[in-house]
Design an enzyme around this catalytic site. Structure first.
Site, PDB file in Angstrom:
ATOM      1  N   SER A  42      94.143  -5.601 -20.664  1.00 51.01           N
ATOM      2  CA  SER A  42      93.665  -6.103 -19.376  1.00 51.01           C
ATOM      3  C   SER A  42      92.452  -7.010 -19.580  1.00 51.01           C
ATOM      4  O   SER A  42      91.799  -6.960 -20.630  1.00 51.01           O
ATOM      5  CB  SER A  42      93.283  -4.885 -18.513  1.00 51.01           C
ATOM      6  OG  SER A  42      92.747  -5.273 -17.277  1.00 51.01           O
ATOM      7  N   SER A 165      77.143  -5.180 -21.585  1.00 47.81           N
ATOM      8  CA  SER A 165      77.067  -5.705 -20.216  1.00 47.81           C
ATOM      9  C   SER A 165      75.625  -6.069 -19.908  1.00 47.81           C
ATOM     10  O   SER A 165      74.696  -5.418 -20.410  1.00 47.81           O
ATOM     11  CB  SER A 165      77.535  -4.614 -19.251  1.00 47.81           C
ATOM     12  OG  SER A 165      77.098  -4.900 -17.941  1.00 47.81           O
ATOM     13  N   TYR A 191      77.290   3.955 -16.527  1.00 43.77           N
ATOM     14  CA  TYR A 191      77.918   2.827 -17.228  1.00 43.77           C
ATOM     15  C   TYR A 191      76.862   2.022 -18.002  1.00 43.77           C
ATOM     16  O   TYR A 191      77.011   1.727 -19.185  1.00 43.77           O
ATOM     17  CB  TYR A 191      78.611   1.948 -16.177  1.00 43.77           C
ATOM     18  CG  TYR A 191      79.086   0.603 -16.649  1.00 43.77           C
ATOM     19  CD1 TYR A 191      80.321   0.448 -17.282  1.00 43.77           C
ATOM     20  CD2 TYR A 191      78.307  -0.544 -16.449  1.00 43.77           C
ATOM     21  CE1 TYR A 191      80.767  -0.801 -17.697  1.00 43.77           C
ATOM     22  CE2 TYR A 191      78.741  -1.792 -16.864  1.00 43.77           C
ATOM     23  CZ  TYR A 191      79.971  -1.912 -17.488  1.00 43.77           C
ATOM     24  OH  TYR A 191      80.403  -3.151 -17.908  1.00 43.77           O
ATOM     25  N   LYS A 195      76.170   1.051 -22.043  1.00 41.71           N
ATOM     26  CA  LYS A 195      76.091  -0.335 -22.517  1.00 41.71           C
ATOM     27  C   LYS A 195      74.779  -0.569 -23.256  1.00 41.71           C
ATOM     28  O   LYS A 195      74.720  -1.357 -24.199  1.00 41.71           O
ATOM     29  CB  LYS A 195      76.251  -1.293 -21.331  1.00 41.71           C
ATOM     30  CG  LYS A 195      77.621  -1.203 -20.665  1.00 41.71           C
ATOM     31  CD  LYS A 195      78.706  -1.668 -21.610  1.00 41.71           C
ATOM     32  CE  LYS A 195      80.104  -1.391 -21.175  1.00 41.71           C
ATOM     33  NZ  LYS A 195      81.112  -1.828 -22.145  1.00 41.71           N
ATOM     34  N   THR A 226      88.102  -9.631 -13.333  1.00 41.25           N
ATOM     35  CA  THR A 226      89.076  -8.828 -14.087  1.00 41.25           C
ATOM     36  C   THR A 226      89.497  -7.630 -13.223  1.00 41.25           C
ATOM     37  O   THR A 226      88.771  -7.262 -12.286  1.00 41.25           O
ATOM     38  CB  THR A 226      88.461  -8.281 -15.389  1.00 41.25           C
ATOM     39  OG1 THR A 226      87.396  -7.395 -15.038  1.00 41.25           O
ATOM     40  CG2 THR A 226      87.945  -9.387 -16.292  1.00 41.25           C
TER      41      THR A 226
HETATM   42  N1  LIG Z   1      84.440  -8.191 -16.270  1.00 39.02           N
HETATM   43  C1  LIG Z   1      83.124  -8.224 -16.267  1.00 39.02           C
HETATM   44  O1  LIG Z   1      82.490  -8.934 -15.458  1.00 39.02           O
HETATM   45  C2  LIG Z   1      82.343  -7.432 -17.270  1.00 39.02           C
HETATM   46  C3  LIG Z   1      80.945  -7.519 -17.218  1.00 39.02           C
HETATM   47  C4  LIG Z   1      80.204  -6.825 -18.158  1.00 39.02           C
HETATM   48  C5  LIG Z   1      80.843  -6.081 -19.123  1.00 39.02           C
HETATM   49  N2  LIG Z   1      82.206  -5.998 -19.131  1.00 39.02           N
HETATM   50  C6  LIG Z   1      82.819  -5.188 -20.184  1.00 39.02           C
HETATM   51  O2  LIG Z   1      83.925  -5.843 -20.713  1.00 39.02           O
HETATM   52  C7  LIG Z   1      84.879  -4.896 -21.193  1.00 39.02           C
HETATM   53  C8  LIG Z   1      86.241  -5.249 -20.618  1.00 39.02           C
HETATM   54  O3  LIG Z   1      86.170  -5.116 -19.212  1.00 39.02           O
HETATM   55  P1  LIG Z   1      87.180  -5.812 -18.197  1.00 39.02           P
HETATM   56  O4  LIG Z   1      86.341  -6.362 -17.102  1.00 39.02           O
HETATM   57  O5  LIG Z   1      88.124  -6.673 -18.928  1.00 39.02           O
HETATM   58  O6  LIG Z   1      87.882  -4.502 -17.602  1.00 39.02           O
HETATM   59  P2  LIG Z   1      89.431  -4.076 -17.445  1.00 39.02           P
HETATM   60  O7  LIG Z   1      90.201  -5.217 -16.927  1.00 39.02           O
HETATM   61  O8  LIG Z   1      89.389  -2.834 -16.632  1.00 39.02           O
HETATM   62  O9  LIG Z   1      89.861  -3.722 -18.923  1.00 39.02           O
HETATM   63  C9  LIG Z   1      89.400  -2.544 -19.528  1.00 39.02           C
HETATM   64  C10 LIG Z   1      90.299  -2.197 -20.687  1.00 39.02           C
HETATM   65  O10 LIG Z   1      89.836  -0.956 -21.262  1.00 39.02           O
HETATM   66  C11 LIG Z   1      90.965  -0.086 -21.382  1.00 39.02           C
HETATM   67  N3  LIG Z   1      90.569   1.330 -21.348  1.00 39.02           N
HETATM   68  C12 LIG Z   1      89.884   1.973 -20.390  1.00 39.02           C
HETATM   69  N4  LIG Z   1      89.766   3.273 -20.714  1.00 39.02           N
HETATM   70  C13 LIG Z   1      90.383   3.444 -21.902  1.00 39.02           C
HETATM   71  C14 LIG Z   1      90.604   4.556 -22.727  1.00 39.02           C
HETATM   72  N5  LIG Z   1      90.166   5.786 -22.411  1.00 39.02           N
HETATM   73  N6  LIG Z   1      91.285   4.381 -23.888  1.00 39.02           N
HETATM   74  C15 LIG Z   1      91.746   3.157 -24.226  1.00 39.02           C
HETATM   75  N7  LIG Z   1      91.578   2.057 -23.465  1.00 39.02           N
HETATM   76  C16 LIG Z   1      90.913   2.211 -22.311  1.00 39.02           C
HETATM   77  C17 LIG Z   1      91.845  -0.447 -20.200  1.00 39.02           C
HETATM   78  O11 LIG Z   1      93.142   0.061 -20.393  1.00 39.02           O
HETATM   79  P3  LIG Z   1      94.205   0.138 -19.157  1.00 39.02           P
HETATM   80  O12 LIG Z   1      94.823  -1.230 -19.078  1.00 39.02           O
HETATM   81  O13 LIG Z   1      95.165   1.190 -19.611  1.00 39.02           O
HETATM   82  O14 LIG Z   1      93.440   0.505 -17.936  1.00 39.02           O
HETATM   83  C18 LIG Z   1      91.750  -1.969 -20.275  1.00 39.02           C
HETATM   84  O15 LIG Z   1      92.583  -2.485 -21.290  1.00 39.02           O
HETATM   85  C19 LIG Z   1      84.373  -3.531 -20.752  1.00 39.02           C
HETATM   86  O16 LIG Z   1      83.724  -2.896 -21.832  1.00 39.02           O
HETATM   87  C20 LIG Z   1      83.376  -3.859 -19.671  1.00 39.02           C
HETATM   88  O17 LIG Z   1      82.370  -2.891 -19.566  1.00 39.02           O
HETATM   89  C21 LIG Z   1      82.973  -6.660 -18.228  1.00 39.02           C
END
Ligand SMILES: NC(=O)c1ccc[n+]([C@@H]2O[C@H](COP(=O)([O-])OP(=O)(O)OC[C@H]3O[C@@H](n4cnc5c(N)ncnc54)[C@H](OP(=O)(O)O)[C@@H]3O)[C@@H](O)[C@H]2O)c1
Length: 316
Positions: A42, A165, A191, A195, A226
């Site tokens: 994702s 983050s 969270y 981080k 996302t």
């Molecule tokens: N998007 C933002 O603005 C943002 C900002 C700051 C930091 N981040 C960081 O970026 C990273 C990716 O986030 P995203 O926004 O792309 O979120 P996302 O779309 O929710 O993707 C999260 C991913 O982590 C996987 N995951 C969650 N729990 C898991 C587990 N127990 N075991 C294995 N896989 C697991 C999910 O799998 P499933 O597909 O099965 O749910 C998904 O593939 C995260 O660490 C987040 O904290 C994102």
């Protein structure tokens, strides 16, 4: 000047911030390199896996849902024409599954992206009795990385990229409450603490693993559109949607840290939009050397990993 203004203001986190900073496309041949990407089903992880595949790397997608992970692996192979894409199944919040995953992954591994993450509205515990945000965002990656160090070292030069983050700026590590059990549970705070923990680990690993030829960096993606953001922070999402980055813009620095020559010339830094950033912005978020040692010990205790930071460096 503009970059400094963007970095200090939250505007830098948006798509405007990304567009105002110039970014040449990443033009590196990763043929023969093997990358492991967690949370690859994702959002940012999926984009990262796709781009690494496009650059020629063999990519191991780690996901917890077998059907979804295999479907994404197939889609990436079709989209990029790269057939060296594999699905690996593990729930990273469960240490037993992390151990099994680390056993299965074979040398060489040149790139490890610790990206999977959750922000949960209520406090829950895994079947192993660990608070889920802590287990997923921090403990699972702590154990996976330590278990993979010998394989990364055997494949060196190697890189580890920890996806943190900007939220981590608001928190200090709470060594006595890593399980977020004290007081009222606050999902955003829990969270952000994990981080912050990733950034501390980045610095500890960077120093210990430099002799192995392993570079370790952390980064923050800004705010990207996302599934993780839309489901975990629906109000924030609705408010900021027009300004959110695309997954490509959010993940750009992850891919750049994995692939560029420039990122291999330093270690232990915290990046945003391909530039190193400070790790503290507010008073009271710094931990002491003693707290760092205690933090490492607690992660060992909760994960059941029996090594020490010194042993990681010395085993070589
Ligand atoms: N998007 C933002 O603005 C943002 C900002 C700051 C930091 N981040 C960081 O970026 C990273 C990716 O986030 P995203 O926004 O792309 O979120 P996302 O779309 O929710 O993707 C999260 C991913 O982590 C996987 N995951 C969650 N729990 C898991 C587990 N127990 N075991 C294995 N896989 C697991 C999910 O799998 P499933 O597909 O099965 O749910 C998904 O593939 C995260 O660490 C987040 O904290 C994102």
């Amino acid at each position: 000047m503009l970059d400094r203004f963007l970095d200090k203001s939250l505007l830098g986190y948006t798509s405007l911030g990304y567009r105002w900073r110039a970014h040449p496309s990443i033009d590196v041949d990763l043929t023969g390199r093997v990358a492991v990407v967690t949370g690859a089903t994702s959002g940012l992880g999926k984009y990262t896996a796709t781009e690494l595949a496009r650059l020629g790397a063999t990519v191991q997608l780690v996901g917890r849902n077998p059907g979804k992970t295999e479907e994404v692996a197939k889609a990436i192979a079709e989209e990029t024409g790269n057939r060296a894409i594999q699905a690996e199944i593990a729930d990273l919040s469960l240490m037993a599954e992390v151990r099994s995953l680390a056993d299965r992954l074979e040398t060489p591994i040149h790139i490890l992206v610790n990206n999977a993450g959750v922000l949960l509205p209520t406090r829950t515990e895994t079947a192993e009795g660990i608070e889920t945000t802590f287990a997923t965002n921090l403990l699972g990656h702590f154990l996976l990385t330590n278990l993979l160090v010998p394989k990364l070292a055997a494949s060196a030069p190697a890189r580890i990229v920890n996806v943190s983050s900007g939220g981590m700026y608001t928190q200090r590590i709470s060594v006595n409450d890593l399980q977020n059990a004290r007081g009222r549970y606050d999902g955003a705070k829990a969270y952000a603490r994990t981080k912050r923990g990733q950034v501390i680990l980045t610095e500890l690993w960077a120093e210990a693993l430099a002799p192995w030829g392993i570079v370790v960096h952390a980064m923050h993606p800004g705010w990207a559109d996302t599934p993780g953001v839309s489901t975990s922070l629906p109000r924030f999402y609705k408010l900021t949607k027009p300004l959110l980055r695309t997954p490509a813009q959010g993940a750009d620095t992850i891919v750049w840290l994995c692939a560029s020559d420039e990122a291999a010339r330093s270690t232990g830094l915290f990046w945003h939009d391909r530039t190193p950033r400070p790790t503290h912005r507010f008073a009271g978020t710094r931990e002491s050397a003693e707290e760092r040692r205690a933090f490492w010990s607690e992660l060992c205790r909760y994960s059941g990993w029996s090594g020490t930071l010194d042993s990681l460096a010395a085993e070589r």
